[in-house]
Design an enzyme around this catalytic site. Structure first.
Site, PDB file in Angstrom:
ATOM      1  N   ARG A  52       0.822  -1.221   0.000  1.00  0.00           N
ATOM      2  CA  ARG A  52       0.000   0.000   0.000  1.00  0.00           C
ATOM      3  C   ARG A  52       0.852   1.266   0.000  1.00  0.00           C
ATOM      4  O   ARG A  52       0.387   2.337  -0.365  1.00  0.00           O
ATOM      5  CB  ARG A  52      -0.983  -0.002   1.176  1.00  0.00           C
ATOM      6  N   TYR A 106     -11.259  13.380 -20.199  1.00  0.00           N
ATOM      7  CA  TYR A 106     -11.933  12.099 -19.958  1.00  0.00           C
ATOM      8  C   TYR A 106     -13.130  12.331 -19.034  1.00  0.00           C
ATOM      9  O   TYR A 106     -13.043  13.092 -18.073  1.00  0.00           O
ATOM     10  CB  TYR A 106     -10.911  11.160 -19.326  1.00  0.00           C
ATOM     11  N   ASP A 178      -2.521  14.894 -18.780  1.00  0.00           N
ATOM     12  CA  ASP A 178      -2.925  13.499 -18.926  1.00  0.00           C
ATOM     13  C   ASP A 178      -2.508  13.078 -20.333  1.00  0.00           C
ATOM     14  O   ASP A 178      -3.088  13.504 -21.335  1.00  0.00           O
ATOM     15  CB  ASP A 178      -4.437  13.353 -18.739  1.00  0.00           C
ATOM     16  N   LYS A 203      -4.315   1.627 -20.482  1.00  0.00           N
ATOM     17  CA  LYS A 203      -4.405   1.793 -21.927  1.00  0.00           C
ATOM     18  C   LYS A 203      -3.066   1.402 -22.589  1.00  0.00           C
ATOM     19  O   LYS A 203      -2.691   0.253 -22.525  1.00  0.00           O
ATOM     20  CB  LYS A 203      -4.815   3.226 -22.258  1.00  0.00           C
TER      21      LYS A 203
HETATM   22  C1  LIG Z   1      -9.214   5.635 -19.322  1.00  0.00           C
HETATM   23  C2  LIG Z   1      -8.726   6.999 -19.069  1.00  0.00           C
HETATM   24  C3  LIG Z   1      -8.604   7.492 -17.761  1.00  0.00           C
HETATM   25  C4  LIG Z   1      -9.017   6.693 -16.548  1.00  0.00           C
HETATM   26  O1  LIG Z   1      -8.208   5.561 -16.398  1.00  0.00           O
HETATM   27  P1  LIG Z   1      -8.673   4.198 -15.648  1.00  0.00           P
HETATM   28  O2  LIG Z   1      -7.450   3.360 -15.699  1.00  0.00           O
HETATM   29  O3  LIG Z   1      -9.847   3.659 -16.379  1.00  0.00           O
HETATM   30  O4  LIG Z   1      -9.049   4.589 -14.235  1.00  0.00           O
HETATM   31  C5  LIG Z   1      -8.102   8.782 -17.607  1.00  0.00           C
HETATM   32  N1  LIG Z   1      -7.741   9.538 -18.665  1.00  0.00           N
HETATM   33  C6  LIG Z   1      -7.862   9.095 -19.929  1.00  0.00           C
HETATM   34  C7  LIG Z   1      -7.442   9.975 -21.053  1.00  0.00           C
HETATM   35  C8  LIG Z   1      -8.355   7.816 -20.178  1.00  0.00           C
HETATM   36  O5  LIG Z   1      -8.479   7.386 -21.446  1.00  0.00           O
END
Ligand SMILES: *Cc1c(COP(=O)(O)O)cnc(C)c1O
Length: 385
Positions: A52, A106, A178, A203
């Site tokens: 953790r 997102y 992001d 992703k």
């Molecule tokens: C999917 C996504 C997120 C969130 O990620 P998770 O792993 O599903 O929590 C945040 N930003 C973008 C651009 C995303 O495509």
């Protein structure tokens, strides 16, 4: 293993970045430490390991590699992309602070910033990221950071960070990016003025549709603050997720390069079809951000959108006819996926609202995988017929 002080290229870094010297007979692959407890030295609190805290050997190994890959001082892996964004914000903002955010983020991020931060007394102003003067107009005395996402879902718009970077540098603000859609193979935000970089590692970084994880990158001091939030809010990943992420990461460079090539092929093919009104791909000269993508990104990415001439009905038929490409909402993995923003990321908007932001009904989003491009095109062709 002998160590070199030379900075490796990205394709080498995904495989070897941060590896520590080991004696002959050691495993080539970082072993999985599927243990939540580790023996502790008597008489001191130092060196205590607990997953953790983000210091289990599998977390530490992949964190070293991710930091080298993005060119950051430090990285922290969390249980999801949302966990990463939440803890990154908790470490950055205090009650009374103000955040300026791109309106094109997102959906989960948007809700987090709008509702959860408001509960903590943190104000957020959303701005149209394409209106350069909008950023400046939104700044207040209590503004601490600017948050944005690039490339943008699902129109694949690519933001120019120069005017934003100018503002954050001049005003001592943190620029948070992001970078999930780009991956470090196509775009390295720290080279363009970012102070904090976030990824949904679910992703491209993992790339196999089988791990949920997130990453925050920044200075060592800031990452320690994010680690504290992660520890207290319980957002750490399981060791197996870290191990899988490290394995997935090894092929990031070959995967993304292949996805760049495949997506370009599909985009060019779709652009010549009368069933397709418009193709949204930054690699095409007709895309509004082609120039900025060309100058700032090393590749145009694996995401692309098409607008079907026949609208919603045509999209419905098209999706039902696809055989190879799976209808599923996520992205960034080796298998090609397709989704409709009107039933996923943008289902909360009306058809008119979606049209106003460039996502009319009939808009279909692809996350292009690493299959043979000819097979992807053949599947799209038979589904369009
Ligand atoms: C999917 C996504 C997120 C969130 O990620 P998770 O792993 O599903 O929590 C945040 N930003 C973008 C651009 C995303 O495509």
């Amino acid at each position: 293993m002998a160590r070199s002080n030379r900075e490796y290229g990205l394709a080498t870094t995904v495989l070897h970045g941060g590896r520590v010297a080991t004696p002959p007979g050691s495993p080539v692959v970082q072993p999985l430490y599927q243990s939540v407890n580790f023996g502790q030295e008597t008489g001191t609190a130092d060196g205590m390991i607990y997953p953790r805290y983000g210091n289990n050997p599998n977390a530490e190994s992949v964190q070293r590699r991710l930091a080298l890959l993005e060119g950051a001082e430090a990285a922290l892996v969390l249980g999801s992309g949302m966990g990463a964004t939440a803890c990154a914000m908790l470490a950055l903002l205090r009650p009374g602070d103000h955040l300026v955010a791109s309106a094109w983020v997102y959906g989960g991020t948007r809700t987090l910033l709008e509702t959860e931060l408001a509960l903590m007394g943190i104000d957020v102003t959303f701005v149209d990221p394409m209106e350069t003067r909008g950023w400046r107009k939104a700044l207040r005395k209590k503004t601490r950071a600017i948050f944005l996402e690039t490339p943008v879902n699902p129109t694949c718009r690519v933001l120019d960070l120069r005017p934003v970077r100018f503002l954050t540098e001049a005003n001592g603000l943190a620029l948070v990016v992001d970078s999930t859609f780009a991956s470090p193979i196509n775009f390295r935000p720290f080279e363009h003025g970012a102070d904090v970089v976030i990824h949904s590692a679910t992703k491209y970084l993992n790339g196999h549709h089988d791990v949920l994880a997130g990453v925050v990158l920044g200075t060592a001091q800031y990452i320690e603050e994010v680690r504290e939030k992660m520890t207290l809010w319980g957002q750490a990943p399981d060791p197996f997720a870290c191990w899988l992420l490290e394995r997935g990461l090894k092929t990031l460079s070959v995967r993304v390069e292949r996805q760049n090539v495949n997506a370009m092929r599909v985009a060019e093919w779709c652009a010549a079809r009368r069933e397709v009104r418009r193709v949204h791909y930054p690699g095409l000269e007709a895309h509004p951000d082609h120039e900025i993508a060309l100058f700032t990104q090393r590749g145009f990415g694996g995401m692309l959108g098409i607008e079907l001439t026949g609208g919603a009905k045509a999209a419905d038929k098209f999706l039902r006819r696809l055989l190879l490409i799976t209808h599923a909402p996520s992205l960034g993995g080796v298998e090609s996926l397709v989704s409709e923003p009107r039933f996923s990321s943008h289902s909360h908007l009306s058809a008119a609202e979606r049209t106003a932001i460039g996502i009319p009904d009939g808009f279909v989003r692809f996350s292009i995988g690493i299959e043979d491009a000819d097979d992807l095109i053949a599947d799209i062709e038979q589904a369009l017929r």
